[in-house]
Motif scaffolding. Structure first.
Motif, short mmCIF file in Angstrom:
data_model
loop_
_atom_site.label_atom_id
_atom_site.label_comp_id
_atom_site.label_asym_id
_atom_site.label_seq_id
_atom_site.Cartn_x
_atom_site.Cartn_y
_atom_site.Cartn_z
N LYS A 1 0.83 -1.20 0.00
CA LYS A 1 0.00 0.00 0.00
C LYS A 1 0.87 1.26 0.00
CE LYS A 1 -3.57 2.22 2.86
NZ LYS A 1 -4.40 2.06 4.10
N GLY A 2 1.97 1.19 0.74
CA GLY A 2 2.90 2.33 0.76
C GLY A 2 3.62 2.51 -0.56
N MET A 3 3.74 1.43 -1.34
CA MET A 3 4.45 1.50 -2.64
C MET A 3 3.55 1.99 -3.77
SD MET A 3 6.49 -2.11 -2.68
CE MET A 3 7.39 -2.73 -1.27
N VAL A 4 2.35 1.42 -3.85
CA VAL A 4 1.51 1.68 -5.04
C VAL A 4 0.29 2.54 -4.73
CG1 VAL A 4 2.25 -0.49 -6.07
CG2 VAL A 4 0.12 -0.43 -4.77
N GLY A 5 -0.02 2.75 -3.44
CA GLY A 5 -1.17 3.55 -3.09
C GLY A 5 -2.42 2.71 -2.90
N GLU A 6 -3.29 3.18 -2.02
CA GLU A 6 -4.48 2.41 -1.67
C GLU A 6 -5.42 2.21 -2.86
OE1 GLU A 6 -8.36 2.97 1.25
OE2 GLU A 6 -6.40 3.72 1.91
N ASP A 7 -5.51 3.21 -3.74
CA ASP A 7 -6.47 3.14 -4.84
C ASP A 7 -6.01 2.20 -5.96
OD1 ASP A 7 -4.39 4.87 -5.47
OD2 ASP A 7 -5.61 6.02 -6.88
N LYS A 8 -4.77 1.74 -5.91
CA LYS A 8 -4.25 0.85 -6.96
C LYS A 8 -3.97 -0.56 -6.44
CE LYS A 8 -4.13 3.72 -10.47
NZ LYS A 8 -4.95 3.49 -11.68
N LEU A 9 -4.28 -0.83 -5.18
CA LEU A 9 -3.97 -2.13 -4.59
C LEU A 9 -5.25 -2.95 -4.43
CD1 LEU A 9 -1.82 -3.98 -3.29
CD2 LEU A 9 -2.34 -2.89 -1.11
N VAL A 10 -5.20 -4.21 -4.88
CA VAL A 10 -6.34 -5.13 -4.77
C VAL A 10 -5.87 -6.37 -4.02
CG1 VAL A 10 -8.03 -6.50 -6.03
CG2 VAL A 10 -7.33 -4.27 -6.92
N VAL A 11 -6.62 -6.80 -3.00
CA VAL A 11 -6.30 -8.00 -2.23
C VAL A 11 -6.83 -9.22 -3.00
CG1 VAL A 11 -6.53 -9.21 -0.04
CG2 VAL A 11 -6.49 -6.69 -0.10
N SER A 12 -5.97 -10.22 -3.19
CA SER A 12 -6.37 -11.36 -4.02
C SER A 12 -5.80 -12.66 -3.47
CB SER A 12 -5.88 -11.14 -5.47
OG SER A 12 -6.33 -12.16 -6.32
N THR A 13 -6.17 -13.74 -4.14
CA THR A 13 -5.60 -15.06 -3.84
C THR A 13 -4.35 -15.24 -4.68
OG1 THR A 13 -7.07 -16.04 -5.51
CG2 THR A 13 -7.79 -16.10 -3.22
N SER A 14 -3.46 -16.12 -4.23
CA SER A 14 -2.20 -16.33 -4.95
C SER A 14 -2.41 -16.99 -6.30
CB SER A 14 -1.25 -17.18 -4.09
OG SER A 14 -1.78 -18.50 -3.93
N CYS A 15 -3.48 -17.76 -6.42
CA CYS A 15 -3.86 -18.45 -7.66
C CYS A 15 -5.32 -18.84 -7.51
CB CYS A 15 -2.98 -19.68 -7.90
SG CYS A 15 -3.11 -20.93 -6.61
N SER A 16 -5.84 -19.59 -8.44
CA SER A 16 -7.21 -20.07 -8.31
C SER A 16 -7.35 -20.96 -7.07
CB SER A 16 -7.61 -20.86 -9.55
OG SER A 16 -8.88 -21.45 -9.38
N LEU A 17 -8.51 -20.86 -6.42
CA LEU A 17 -8.81 -21.73 -5.29
C LEU A 17 -9.25 -23.12 -5.76
CD1 LEU A 17 -10.68 -19.21 -2.96
CD2 LEU A 17 -8.28 -19.89 -2.90
N LEU A 18 -9.18 -23.34 -7.05
CA LEU A 18 -9.45 -24.66 -7.64
C LEU A 18 -8.67 -25.77 -6.95
CD1 LEU A 18 -10.47 -26.44 -10.10
CD2 LEU A 18 -8.44 -25.66 -11.31
N HIS A 19 -7.51 -25.44 -6.41
CA HIS A 19 -6.60 -26.43 -5.84
C HIS A 19 -6.87 -26.73 -4.37
CE1 HIS A 19 -4.58 -25.73 -9.62
NE2 HIS A 19 -4.55 -24.44 -9.33
#
Length: 628
Positions: free
Chosen positions: A314-332
């Motif tokens: 968040k400190g690097m890219v800013g709050e408006d450009k950061l999205v929380v996600s999974t590392s890959c599909s939860l298919l696994h």
């Protein structure tokens, strides 16, 4: 601050899709009934994500068999042997490619990177033609939209699709799969145009091959592909998703420079070094999808550690450009921990299946916007501490035993040739090769009993009794089919490997020093045998599979005979085991019995042919066998 899920499991919380598929394949239900199950699972998944507070919800990640096969259908890249002449690709053609049919074998199946997921390998050649043949991506988007849910359609990217394909057997070795890129890009443009017309604002392109070691020509293909697509994606926000490992610096440089790509997703669980690349510069105009929730396993995330990483980003890219996600599909991962009603409570607190990982993503997103759920984080911290301190994880006796091991303890005391000779003396056989298999089918009755035992409807005593009856049935079938059975004696180490690039690791396989290895071979055009043609000498027992167990197709005796002959051209008959590609757990007895009968018949034919061989080498071998 928003949240995103790369992909989600397909089978359903109670494996609804599995049972629906089996019923359809058995002719007990219609295509409409199968589709109804699929539609219900898709809708319930989308609603589950909405309820969890996920902003970017993926669509087109559901599949009746495999997402790479779905991409092959989308591009109309159907191998000619399946008789498709255009129009809709129905379940008959789709499942024939996936499983084969009575006349035609299935397409190759192999590992999806280093996961235990398997994908259907596309078959391509210089003259391959591509058409926009399946509108599944658009249909799923519209389906979700009809229920008031706006989704992000997910497409396997054009470059990864080609790099994960294989040339048709017999094609000149100079043929490059990437030479087809300009043939498939027009189809991708058509798909993007139709998605835009349907109202899509975001599209996710999965390009997982970016984490591999790629040369400059392969990296340039990404630049070329997304430059070509740029004109079609004007007005769209494009997410380029990578996963499973650190992205190399040259690949990072390539994709961060792509003008048509507005967002990039990284696996920051297995790709921890990628953080250093981001620290050294991330385009300020692009969104960063931070894959901090592990999609590869069933352990709960350390939420405080994930939150620390996100605060740094968040400190690097800013709050408006950061999205929380999974590392890959939860298919696994498994579907929902709440279905585990018998699990030990302490162990259960350490786990997070797909449904729980949705909540982890959502809670991390809220925590970054000062809406931290303190109770949720505290429970997670307690579970993390419990796991670290538990004797299930930290066992002093085991640690001490491991510390006393020396280098020589990692090798077996006897050499493989001595063990092979002793093993052959134990077999009730006149001569090798030996017939073998990994497992027998699970009957519907046993599956029902297992489910009833799981929910406390039957006792452990009744369940054990049913297992014993099943074992007796297996023994009787072995005798009926005349399968070779080992007599009691010293233990042997048998191991099995399936659906991978064995030729790359053949020396490591040999170093394992197993007595016998059974290994997939038939589904991959017998690629395994090529390593023996190239001079690799294998001296332990080995059983390259002679037929595909993931297909209901029954191989003929003649087909298996020819397969064994190819093996004997590069392997000595004294080490050859004849077995199916994998265990028979997924097959019905009505399929297993004729297939194994044909396998045994083929082995007997081969043995007679070997006996008729009057070479001095074989005569001495035959004498040794009969003396035993």
């Amino acid at each position: 601050m928003v949240s995103h899920i790369v992909g989600y499991p397909r089978m359903g919380p109670k494996r609804e899709l599995k049972f629906a598929l089996e019923a359809f394949w058995d002719g007990k239900s219609s295509a409409e009934e199968l589709q109804k199950v699929g539609d219900n699972l898709k809708l319930s998944t989308w609603k589950q994500m909405v309820d969890a507070g996920i902003k970017f919800i993926p669509s087109n990640t559901f599949s009746y068999y495999d997402h790479v096969l779905d991409t092959t259908a989308m591009l109309g890249a159907i191998p000619p042997r399946y008789g498709w002449s255009g129009g809709d690709i129905g379940f008959d053609v789709y499942f024939s490619m996936a499983r084969g049919n009575a006349c035609i074998p299935a397409m190759e199946l192999t590992k999806w990177f280093d996961t235990n997921y398997h994908y259907i390998v596309p078959e391509l050649e210089p003259n391959s033609k591509f058409f926009y043949a399946s509108r599944k991506a658009v249909q799923e988007y519209r389906e979700a939209k009809a229920h008031g849910i706006d989704t992000v359609p997910v497409l396997l990217g054009p470059v990864s699709y080609l790099l994960l394909s294989k040339p048709v057997k017999g094609v000149d070795k100079s043929f490059s799969l990437l030479s087809l890129l300009d043939k498939i890009l027009p189809v991708y443009k058509e798909i993007v145009d139709e998605l835009m017309a349907a109202g899509v604002s975001w599209i996710q392109f999965d390009e997982p091959t970016l984490v591999m070691d790629l040369d400059s020509r392969q990296l340039n293909a990404f630049t070329h592909a997304y430059t070509e697509l740029e004109s079609s994606i004007s007005g769209l926000t494009i997410l380029l998703e990578t996963y499973f490992a650190d992205i190399p610096a040259d690949a990072y440089k390539t994709i961060t420079a792509l003008k048509g790509v507005s967002a990039i997703g990284f696996d920051l669980v297995r790709g921890s070094k990628t953080l250093d690349l981001i620290r050294n510069g991330f385009p300020p105009e692009k969104y960063l999808f931070a894959g901090v929730v592990d999609g590869r396993n069933i352990w709960a995330n350390d939420l405080e550690a994930s939150l620390t990483t996100l605060k740094t980003l968040k400190g690097m890219v800013g709050e408006d450009k950061l999205v929380v996600s999974t590392s890959c599909s939860l298919l696994h991962t498994a579907f929902d921990l709440e279905t585990e009603i018998k699990m030990n409570k302490e162990l259960k607190s350490w786990l997070a299946f797909a449904a729980q990982k949705l909540l982890e993503v959502s809670s991390l997103e809220k925590a970054l916007t000062n809406l931290k759920n303190e109770a949720f984080f505290s429970a997670n911290a307690a579970a993390q501490a419990s796991r670290k301190a538990s004797s299930r994880v930290t066992n002093a006796a085991v640690q001490e035993a491991v510390s006393l091991l020396r280098g020589s303890d990692h090798r077996r005391a006897t050499n493989v040739s001595d063990r092979l000779e002793a093993q052959q003396r134990k077999l009730k056989l006149p001569i090798l090769p030996t017939t073998a298999l990994g497992s027998f089918p699970q009957t519907l009755g046993l599956r029902k009993l297992r489910r009833e035992y799981k929910i406390n409807k039957i006792s452990e005593e009744d369940y054990v009794k049913a297992i014993k009856e099943e074992i007796n049935q297996v023994v009787k079938l072995q005798e009926e089919l005349d399968l070779d059975v080992l007599v009691h004696g010293e233990p042997e180490i048998h191991t099995h490997m399936c659906y991978s690039n064995f030729n790359d690791i053949i020396h490591s396989i040999m170093d394992m020093d197993a007595d016998v290895i059974s290994i997939e071979n038939s589904r991959s055009d017998e690629k395994l045998l090529s390593v023996f043609h190239e001079g690799v000498k294998y001296s332990a027992g080995i059983g390259p599979g002679v037929y595909d167990i993931h297909s209901p197709r029954i191989p003929s005796v003649e087909e298996i005979v020819e397969c064994i002959k190819k093996m004997l051209a590069v392997l000595d008959c004294t080490i050859l085991w004849v077995n199916p590609d994998c265990g028979l757990k997924t097959r019905k007895y009505s399929e297993v019995k004729p297939a194994l009968s044909n396998m045994v018949a083929a082995v007997k034919i081969i043995r007679k042919q070997l006996i008729a061989n009057k070479s001095e080498l074989f005569s001495s071998l035959w004498k040794a066998r009969t003396d035993c």
